[in-house]
Every structure is written in C-alpha cells, then in structure tokens.
Design an enzyme around this catalytic site. Sequence first.
Site, mmCIF file in Angstrom:
data_model
loop_
_atom_site.group_PDB
_atom_site.id
_atom_site.type_symbol
_atom_site.label_atom_id
_atom_site.label_comp_id
_atom_site.label_asym_id
_atom_site.label_seq_id
_atom_site.Cartn_x
_atom_site.Cartn_y
_atom_site.Cartn_z
ATOM 1 N N VAL A 161 0.830 -1.200 0.000
ATOM 2 C CA VAL A 161 0.000 0.000 0.000
ATOM 3 C C VAL A 161 0.872 1.262 0.000
ATOM 4 O O VAL A 161 0.550 2.245 -0.671
ATOM 5 C CB VAL A 161 -1.001 -0.012 1.175
ATOM 6 C CG1 VAL A 161 -1.749 1.308 1.290
ATOM 7 C CG2 VAL A 161 -1.984 -1.169 1.016
ATOM 8 N N ALA A 219 1.957 1.678 -3.526
ATOM 9 C CA ALA A 219 0.830 2.146 -4.335
ATOM 10 C C ALA A 219 0.529 3.619 -4.071
ATOM 11 O O ALA A 219 0.369 4.414 -5.009
ATOM 12 C CB ALA A 219 -0.407 1.290 -4.060
ATOM 13 N N GLU A 220 0.463 4.003 -2.808
ATOM 14 C CA GLU A 220 0.146 5.398 -2.502
ATOM 15 C C GLU A 220 1.266 6.332 -2.944
ATOM 16 O O GLU A 220 1.008 7.450 -3.393
ATOM 17 C CB GLU A 220 -0.166 5.593 -1.025
ATOM 18 C CG GLU A 220 -0.642 7.002 -0.748
ATOM 19 C CD GLU A 220 -1.533 7.135 0.473
ATOM 20 O OE1 GLU A 220 -1.961 8.265 0.723
ATOM 21 O OE2 GLU A 220 -1.800 6.134 1.153
ATOM 22 N N THR A 221 2.497 5.883 -2.838
ATOM 23 C CA THR A 221 3.618 6.692 -3.316
ATOM 24 C C THR A 221 3.480 6.960 -4.810
ATOM 25 O O THR A 221 3.550 8.111 -5.258
ATOM 26 C CB THR A 221 4.954 5.977 -3.022
ATOM 27 O OG1 THR A 221 5.108 5.850 -1.605
ATOM 28 C CG2 THR A 221 6.129 6.731 -3.615
ATOM 29 N N SER A 247 0.311 9.134 -5.585
ATOM 30 C CA SER A 247 0.457 10.510 -5.101
ATOM 31 C C SER A 247 1.442 11.303 -5.940
ATOM 32 O O SER A 247 1.188 12.472 -6.267
ATOM 33 C CB SER A 247 0.907 10.510 -3.636
ATOM 34 O OG SER A 247 -0.080 9.954 -2.816
#
Length: 139
Positions: A60, A63-65, A68
């Site tokens: 996660v 993925a968020e990196t 974003s």
Amino acid sequence: MSIWRTEKSVDELQLFARNTLIDHLGIKITEIGPDYIRASMPVDCRTHQPMGLLHGGASVVLAETLGSVAAQLAAEPGHKCVGLEINANHLAGIRTGYVYGTASPVHIGRSTQVWDICIVDEKENAICVSRLTVAVLGA
C-alpha cells in the site's frame, strides 16, 4: 502526448523522497512515461511481515507513493494533491526479490483524481492491485 503538467526527472523525484518512508523502504522511481509512472521496491526485512512475506502495508505504501507522485505531476502547477481513499487487493505472496508498481490514471479532474496501481513481481505475476483517490487542493 504527456499528461504531466509538471516535468520532473526520476532523479529529482528520488531526491525529494530522501529521509522519508519511501527512502526507508527502498522504493525507487524508475520510469516516467507519457501517462504512467513506475517504481520498484525490495522484498526484504524492511518490507516483510512476521511470516516472511511481503507486508500488505508495504504494498500500500508503494501504491500510494506512485499514485500521489503521479497525481502531483498531473495537477496544475501550484496545486497540492492529498489522499482521500486507497484500497488494495493482495493477490499473491512473495518472500524475496523485488516488486514493481505502475500507476495509470483512471480520472484526472480539477478537484479529484483516481489512479490504478498494479504491483507485480519479477516474473510479471500480479501481487497487488490498488486504487487511489486524491483531492486536488487549490493554490
């Protein structure tokens, strides 16, 4: 045609991540294409859960990196992107090596963006699929 409204190099993005969780986990931005961004992350003691598998939370973070960073590059200059919601489906376990994530846009709007992130292993087997929604805040 590129979707990016802010041009940054892989090296500039990596420098921006110094001394953060991104850096600590060994995440490396590897490629910026015309409508996607890619990164790698090692599967080792930094990213393992107690049973020796890749921790779902590490997936996660990858993925968020990616989502974003992509959202920020796709936003109008002077705007800031912040996460609203992320989900992840963990499809397979992995104990060693590297995983590779690719973020692609689903929707790039003025106030929200939605990104799909697919994480695979070195043999292109799907490890995790994720979707990130971000808010785009005005200058």
